[in-house]
Design a protein around this motif. Structure first.
Motif, short mmCIF file in Angstrom:
data_model
loop_
_atom_site.label_atom_id
_atom_site.label_comp_id
_atom_site.label_asym_id
_atom_site.label_seq_id
_atom_site.Cartn_x
_atom_site.Cartn_y
_atom_site.Cartn_z
N TRP A 159 0.79 -1.06 0.01
CA TRP A 159 -0.18 0.00 -0.06
C TRP A 159 0.72 1.22 -0.01
CZ3 TRP A 159 -4.82 0.72 -1.36
CH2 TRP A 159 -5.72 -0.26 -1.16
N MET A 160 1.94 0.99 0.49
CA MET A 160 2.91 2.52 0.25
C MET A 160 3.01 2.71 -1.39
SD MET A 160 6.10 1.19 2.80
CE MET A 160 5.89 0.41 4.32
N PHE A 161 3.17 1.64 -1.93
CA PHE A 161 3.22 1.93 -3.38
C PHE A 161 1.82 2.40 -4.09
CE2 PHE A 161 6.79 -0.83 -2.39
CZ PHE A 161 7.71 -0.31 -2.74
N TYR A 162 0.93 1.74 -3.66
CA TYR A 162 -0.39 2.08 -4.12
C TYR A 162 -0.95 3.22 -3.90
CZ TYR A 162 -0.83 -3.16 -4.56
OH TYR A 162 -0.72 -4.46 -4.93
N VAL A 163 -0.47 3.76 -2.66
CA VAL A 163 -1.17 5.17 -2.25
C VAL A 163 -0.50 6.33 -3.05
CG1 VAL A 163 -1.11 6.83 -0.32
CG2 VAL A 163 -1.72 4.56 -0.05
N PHE A 164 0.90 6.23 -2.91
CA PHE A 164 1.58 7.34 -3.68
C PHE A 164 1.62 7.34 -5.06
CE2 PHE A 164 3.11 7.69 0.69
CZ PHE A 164 2.96 8.93 0.89
N GLY A 165 1.59 6.21 -5.64
CA GLY A 165 1.34 5.94 -7.07
C GLY A 165 0.25 6.51 -7.72
N SER A 166 -0.84 6.19 -6.86
CA SER A 166 -2.25 6.53 -7.50
C SER A 166 -2.34 7.99 -7.37
CB SER A 166 -3.30 6.11 -6.56
OG SER A 166 -3.41 4.54 -6.52
N LEU A 167 -1.82 8.52 -6.51
CA LEU A 167 -1.75 10.27 -6.38
C LEU A 167 -1.24 10.67 -7.58
CD1 LEU A 167 -2.17 12.51 -4.52
CD2 LEU A 167 -0.06 12.33 -3.54
N GLY A 168 -0.07 10.14 -8.04
CA GLY A 168 0.49 10.76 -9.00
C GLY A 168 -0.18 10.51 -10.71
N LEU A 169 -1.10 9.34 -10.37
CA LEU A 169 -1.86 9.00 -11.56
C LEU A 169 -3.04 10.06 -11.46
CD1 LEU A 169 -1.95 5.15 -11.76
CD2 LEU A 169 -0.80 7.06 -13.32
N PHE A 170 -3.71 10.53 -10.29
CA PHE A 170 -4.76 11.49 -10.13
C PHE A 170 -4.13 12.79 -10.72
CE2 PHE A 170 -6.31 14.74 -7.54
CZ PHE A 170 -7.83 14.84 -8.18
N TRP A 171 -2.74 13.10 -10.39
CA TRP A 171 -2.15 14.38 -10.79
C TRP A 171 -2.19 14.63 -12.11
CZ3 TRP A 171 1.48 16.04 -13.87
CH2 TRP A 171 1.96 17.57 -13.78
N VAL A 172 -1.97 13.54 -12.89
CA VAL A 172 -1.82 13.53 -14.22
C VAL A 172 -3.35 13.89 -14.88
CG1 VAL A 172 -1.75 11.80 -16.57
CG2 VAL A 172 -0.03 11.85 -14.71
N LEU A 173 -4.36 13.50 -14.26
CA LEU A 173 -5.75 13.63 -14.88
C LEU A 173 -5.87 15.12 -14.52
CD1 LEU A 173 -7.62 10.59 -13.57
CD2 LEU A 173 -6.86 11.15 -15.83
N LEU A 174 -5.76 15.69 -13.30
CA LEU A 174 -5.71 16.84 -13.02
C LEU A 174 -5.00 17.97 -13.96
CD1 LEU A 174 -6.97 18.94 -10.92
CD2 LEU A 174 -5.14 18.66 -9.70
N TRP A 175 -3.82 17.37 -14.28
CA TRP A 175 -2.96 18.41 -15.21
C TRP A 175 -3.56 18.52 -16.56
CZ3 TRP A 175 1.44 21.60 -14.83
CH2 TRP A 175 2.02 21.68 -15.98
N LEU A 176 -4.19 17.28 -17.01
CA LEU A 176 -4.66 17.38 -18.41
C LEU A 176 -5.86 18.15 -18.55
CD1 LEU A 176 -3.97 13.49 -19.22
CD2 LEU A 176 -2.86 15.35 -20.11
N ALA A 177 -6.49 18.18 -17.44
CA ALA A 177 -7.88 18.70 -17.44
C ALA A 177 -7.56 20.58 -17.08
CB ALA A 177 -8.86 18.30 -16.52
N VAL A 178 -6.60 20.76 -16.39
CA VAL A 178 -6.46 22.03 -15.96
C VAL A 178 -5.66 23.13 -16.55
CG1 VAL A 178 -5.89 23.60 -13.96
CG2 VAL A 178 -7.40 21.56 -13.64
N TYR A 179 -4.15 22.36 -16.79
CA TYR A 179 -3.11 23.36 -17.39
C TYR A 179 -3.41 23.41 -18.90
CZ TYR A 179 1.73 24.89 -18.26
OH TYR A 179 2.70 25.66 -18.80
N VAL A 180 -2.98 24.49 -19.53
CA VAL A 180 -3.08 25.01 -20.68
C VAL A 180 -1.65 25.37 -21.01
CG1 VAL A 180 -3.66 26.44 -22.61
CG2 VAL A 180 -5.21 25.75 -20.70
N ASP A 181 -1.10 24.56 -21.91
CA ASP A 181 0.30 24.91 -22.43
C ASP A 181 0.54 26.29 -22.88
OD1 ASP A 181 3.00 24.07 -22.45
OD2 ASP A 181 2.91 22.32 -23.80
N ILE A 182 1.95 26.80 -22.47
CA ILE A 182 2.19 28.19 -23.05
C ILE A 182 3.30 27.93 -24.11
CG2 ILE A 182 3.22 30.49 -22.66
CD1 ILE A 182 2.22 30.02 -19.66
#
Length: 266
Positions: A159-182
């Motif tokens: 679960w050490m790997f599951y928790v922090f790895g999943s947090l990174g995958l969630f960040w990818v979804l947030l990044w794709l949805a929110v950030y607009v490249d300059i």
């Protein structure tokens, strides 16, 4: 600070939080994993150091790729790669070969990530806000180390790997949805509040011919020598040599906590 700039700094700082946290997981998890898989000290060393083989090779790649393909695309790939390699670690841990390759991929992704953040900041953060932005970035990294060191000893090792790895995958979804490249603008299109970022060809000899740069190289080498020894081996030392139980390994958070407090205070 502009709202768009604040959003960029917050997202990149969160990515660095996850980046730093993921580095802490294996040095803590390797204690129960060694008990389970019966690895000797030789193989523990290979598992812990495999990260560096991927990390050291990807610094220049990250800086070049961000300039060529854009910060959003490269950052997405980098965080996805290191997060996926973290999540799948429990599934491939029984094979030393696959585990070492997985750790190298983690280092590869994390090595690409930070130079890409520098590229993003160069085009998205006004020059007068840049030192503060880097302060947030560094502080978030030490905060990630602190929190991971406090949480991981209280979790079953998969679960050490599951928790922090999943947090990174969630960040990818947030990044794709929110950030607009300059896009990288031309010199004539750059506003006055931004420095003129250009792709100037610099001779390699310039990087090794100045004493001021050598002072930085040596200081950074010395800092990382200590940092990686503490990060990689302090949990094992506490457990094997001082007889600390799994929960007491949380004491490894102390150096990161002091570092985080000093970084935020500064």
């Amino acid at each position: 600070m502009l709202p768009k700039t604040s959003k960029t700094i917050a997202l990149c700082s969160l990515a660095n939080f996850i980046n730093a946290a993921d580095r802490i997981v294996m040095p803590i998890a390797i204690i129960p994993m060694t008990d389970y898989y019966q690895w000797n000290l030789y193989w523990q060393g290979w598992i812990l150091s495999a990260f560096a083989f991927g990390y050291i090779t990807s610094q220049i790649i990250g800086a070049s790729a961000a300039s060529r393909f854009g910060g959003k695309t490269v950052m997405t790939c980098a965080v996805f790669l290191w997060s996926l390699s973290t999540v799948i670690t429990p599934y491939i841990a029984s094979s030393l070969t696959l585990l070492i390759i997985c750790r190298m991929l983690l280092g590869l992704g994390e090595g690409i990530g930070l130079p890409t953040v520098f590229n993003i900041f160069a085009h998205a953060v006004p020059v007068e806000e840049r030192s503060r932005a880097f302060g947030y970035l560094v502080a978030s990294g030490t905060a990630g180390q602190t929190i991971a060191a406090l949480i991981c000893p209280h979790l079953p090792w998969p679960w050490m790997f599951y928790v922090f790895g999943s947090l990174g995958l969630f960040w990818v979804l947030l990044w794709l949805a929110v950030y607009v490249d300059i896009p990288n603008p031309g010199l004539e299109d750059l506003p006055l509040v931004f420095p003129k970022v250009t792709n100037v060809n610099v001779r390699w000899i310039e990087f090794i011919s100045h004493w001021s740069l050598w002072a930085i190289y040596i200081a950074h080498f010395a800092m990382n020598w200590t940092n990686y020894i503490i990060m990689q081996w302090l949990p094992t030392y506490l457990s094997r040599n001082l007889g600390a139980d799994q929960k007491d390994v949380s004491l490894t958070a102390m150096p990161y906590l002091i570092n985080s407090l000093c970084g935020i205070g500064k």
